[in-house]
Design a protein around this motif. Structure first.
Motif, mmCIF file in Angstrom:
data_model
loop_
_atom_site.group_PDB
_atom_site.id
_atom_site.type_symbol
_atom_site.label_atom_id
_atom_site.label_comp_id
_atom_site.label_asym_id
_atom_site.label_seq_id
_atom_site.Cartn_x
_atom_site.Cartn_y
_atom_site.Cartn_z
ATOM 1 N N ASN A 90 -6.629 6.125 17.064
ATOM 2 C CA ASN A 90 -6.289 7.487 17.478
ATOM 3 C C ASN A 90 -7.003 8.553 16.663
ATOM 4 O OD1 ASN A 90 -4.615 6.882 19.614
ATOM 5 N ND2 ASN A 90 -2.781 6.794 18.354
ATOM 6 N N VAL A 91 -7.158 8.322 15.366
ATOM 7 C CA VAL A 91 -7.734 9.361 14.507
ATOM 8 C C VAL A 91 -9.261 9.295 14.506
ATOM 9 C CG1 VAL A 91 -7.853 10.241 12.138
ATOM 10 C CG2 VAL A 91 -5.673 9.488 13.066
ATOM 11 N N THR A 92 -9.825 8.103 14.371
ATOM 12 C CA THR A 92 -11.284 7.987 14.236
ATOM 13 C C THR A 92 -11.969 7.460 15.492
ATOM 14 O OG1 THR A 92 -11.204 5.745 13.326
ATOM 15 C CG2 THR A 92 -11.047 7.583 11.758
ATOM 16 N N GLY A 93 -11.219 6.872 16.409
ATOM 17 C CA GLY A 93 -11.831 6.327 17.619
ATOM 18 C C GLY A 93 -12.334 4.912 17.464
ATOM 19 N N GLU A 94 -12.198 4.334 16.275
ATOM 20 C CA GLU A 94 -12.631 2.948 16.041
ATOM 21 C C GLU A 94 -11.777 2.332 14.937
ATOM 22 O OE1 GLU A 94 -16.698 3.443 14.924
ATOM 23 O OE2 GLU A 94 -16.207 4.084 12.902
ATOM 24 N N LEU A 95 -11.815 1.012 14.868
ATOM 25 C CA LEU A 95 -11.102 0.318 13.798
ATOM 26 C C LEU A 95 -11.875 0.451 12.502
ATOM 27 C CD1 LEU A 95 -10.009 -2.961 15.611
ATOM 28 C CD2 LEU A 95 -8.604 -0.987 15.065
ATOM 29 N N SER A 96 -11.158 0.698 11.408
ATOM 30 C CA SER A 96 -11.845 0.853 10.129
ATOM 31 C C SER A 96 -12.310 -0.501 9.614
ATOM 32 C CB SER A 96 -10.937 1.535 9.107
ATOM 33 O OG SER A 96 -10.195 0.608 8.385
ATOM 34 N N ALA A 97 -13.350 -0.472 8.822
ATOM 35 C CA ALA A 97 -13.902 -1.712 8.262
ATOM 36 C C ALA A 97 -12.948 -2.348 7.262
ATOM 37 C CB ALA A 97 -15.249 -1.421 7.592
ATOM 38 N N SER A 98 -12.085 -1.556 6.677
ATOM 39 C CA SER A 98 -11.166 -2.077 5.666
ATOM 40 C C SER A 98 -9.898 -2.677 6.264
ATOM 41 C CB SER A 98 -10.789 -0.966 4.683
ATOM 42 O OG SER A 98 -10.075 0.044 5.353
ATOM 43 N N LEU A 99 -9.745 -2.628 7.595
ATOM 44 C CA LEU A 99 -8.518 -3.132 8.216
ATOM 45 C C LEU A 99 -8.324 -4.626 7.948
ATOM 46 C CD1 LEU A 99 -6.040 -2.512 9.949
ATOM 47 C CD2 LEU A 99 -7.409 -3.049 11.950
ATOM 48 N N LEU A 100 -9.395 -5.388 7.995
ATOM 49 C CA LEU A 100 -9.267 -6.829 7.727
ATOM 50 C C LEU A 100 -8.849 -7.097 6.286
ATOM 51 C CD1 LEU A 100 -12.226 -8.407 9.703
ATOM 52 C CD2 LEU A 100 -9.787 -8.567 10.177
ATOM 53 N N ILE A 124 -4.594 -8.656 2.499
ATOM 54 C CA ILE A 124 -3.790 -8.387 1.302
ATOM 55 C C ILE A 124 -2.310 -8.318 1.658
ATOM 56 C CG2 ILE A 124 -3.286 -6.648 -0.458
ATOM 57 C CD1 ILE A 124 -6.324 -6.024 -0.459
ATOM 58 N N CYS A 125 -1.972 -7.615 2.741
ATOM 59 C CA CYS A 125 -0.561 -7.511 3.156
ATOM 60 C C CYS A 125 0.017 -8.882 3.507
ATOM 61 C CB CYS A 125 -0.431 -6.568 4.347
ATOM 62 S SG CYS A 125 -0.679 -4.837 3.936
ATOM 63 N N THR A 126 -0.758 -9.686 4.224
ATOM 64 C CA THR A 126 -0.305 -11.022 4.586
ATOM 65 C C THR A 126 -0.118 -11.892 3.353
ATOM 66 O OG1 THR A 126 -1.450 -10.820 6.707
ATOM 67 C CG2 THR A 126 -0.827 -13.045 6.006
ATOM 68 N N LEU A 127 -1.059 -11.826 2.426
ATOM 69 C CA LEU A 127 -0.949 -12.611 1.198
ATOM 70 C C LEU A 127 0.285 -12.208 0.391
ATOM 71 C CD1 LEU A 127 -2.204 -14.667 -0.803
ATOM 72 C CD2 LEU A 127 -3.373 -12.720 -1.844
ATOM 73 N N LEU A 128 0.512 -10.908 0.240
ATOM 74 C CA LEU A 128 1.678 -10.440 -0.513
ATOM 75 C C LEU A 128 2.977 -10.868 0.154
ATOM 76 C CD1 LEU A 128 0.519 -6.844 -1.485
ATOM 77 C CD2 LEU A 128 0.715 -8.828 -3.002
ATOM 78 N N ALA A 129 3.038 -10.763 1.478
ATOM 79 C CA ALA A 129 4.249 -11.170 2.198
ATOM 80 C C ALA A 129 4.500 -12.669 2.058
ATOM 81 C CB ALA A 129 4.135 -10.784 3.671
ATOM 82 N N LEU A 130 3.449 -13.460 2.153
ATOM 83 C CA LEU A 130 3.616 -14.913 2.023
ATOM 84 C C LEU A 130 3.995 -15.318 0.604
ATOM 85 C CD1 LEU A 130 0.794 -16.316 4.327
ATOM 86 C CD2 LEU A 130 3.257 -16.236 4.741
ATOM 87 N N ILE A 150 -1.760 -0.855 -3.973
ATOM 88 C CA ILE A 150 -1.806 -1.395 -5.340
ATOM 89 C C ILE A 150 -0.400 -1.409 -5.931
ATOM 90 C CG2 ILE A 150 -2.624 -0.949 -7.692
ATOM 91 C CD1 ILE A 150 -5.224 0.142 -6.368
ATOM 92 N N TRP A 151 0.363 -0.324 -5.730
ATOM 93 C CA TRP A 151 1.746 -0.294 -6.228
ATOM 94 C C TRP A 151 2.608 -1.336 -5.524
ATOM 95 C CZ3 TRP A 151 3.001 1.444 -10.678
ATOM 96 C CH2 TRP A 151 2.320 2.520 -11.238
ATOM 97 N N THR A 152 2.342 -1.562 -4.254
ATOM 98 C CA THR A 152 3.064 -2.609 -3.522
ATOM 99 C C THR A 152 2.771 -3.973 -4.133
ATOM 100 O OG1 THR A 152 3.065 -1.330 -1.476
ATOM 101 C CG2 THR A 152 3.331 -3.712 -1.271
#
Length: 174
Positions: free
Chosen positions: A43-53, A58-64, A115-117
């Protein structure tokens, strides 16, 4: 007589661990969070950011890691609390990411919050591993509550609290 004998024998109730339910809810929370992040990017940039992966990894690793710690040390814990925490934290990250993208130049508040997460998850795992029994902490209920209230009021202390972005909810140290 046989019925009376059966009624008199003690029944052992074994609580269910429900860690599989927790894992499914964690996956659901991650899908919602990462989907929301993708929607914000589109919505904001019109494309997926390169850092999304990277953020997704990182989010998946922390959750697991948190799930494995709970599965290992707290097998009878409530299976809904950790997925709710992951969902709320993830949606908070998405909101910060949205605010970062609308600024010119874009800010990096979501990266700092991630990082704080990560630090929070590491501290959670340390506490889960080192604390064998939570019941002795009940002696400190009011002390911990008072400490929480004091920490919430710290931004109001003159010289320590600073106003940023129109709100005095920041603490300036160093």
């Amino acid at each position: 007589a046989e019925l009376l004998i059966r009624m008199a024998t003690p029944v052992t109730v074994v609580p269910r661990k429900r860690r599989g339910v927790e894992l499914v809810l964690i996956i659901f929370a991650l899908v919602l969070t990462l989907g929301a992040c993708a929607v914000v990017d589109l919505n904001v940039t019109g494309e997926l950011s390169a850092s999304l992966l990277y953020v997704a990894g990182i989010c998946t690793l922390l959750a697991l890691l948190a799930h494995i710690a709970v599965r290992w040390r707290l097998p009878y814990a409530d299976p809904v609390i950790l997925p709710c925490v992951i969902l709320l934290n993830g949606l908070g990250l998405v909101m910060i990411h949205r605010i970062d993208l609308i600024n010119d130049p874009p800010l990096n508040g979501a990266r700092q919050q991630l990082i704080w997460t990560a630090i929070g998850v590491i501290l959670f795992i340390v506490v889960v591993v080192l604390l064998n029994d939570h019941r002795p902490l009940q002696r400190f209920t009011y002390t911990i509550g008072l400490a929480g209230i004091v920490l919430l009021l710290l931004p109001l202390v003159p010289g320590l609290g600073t106003a940023k972005f129109g709100a005095q909810i920041w603490i300036h140290v160093g």
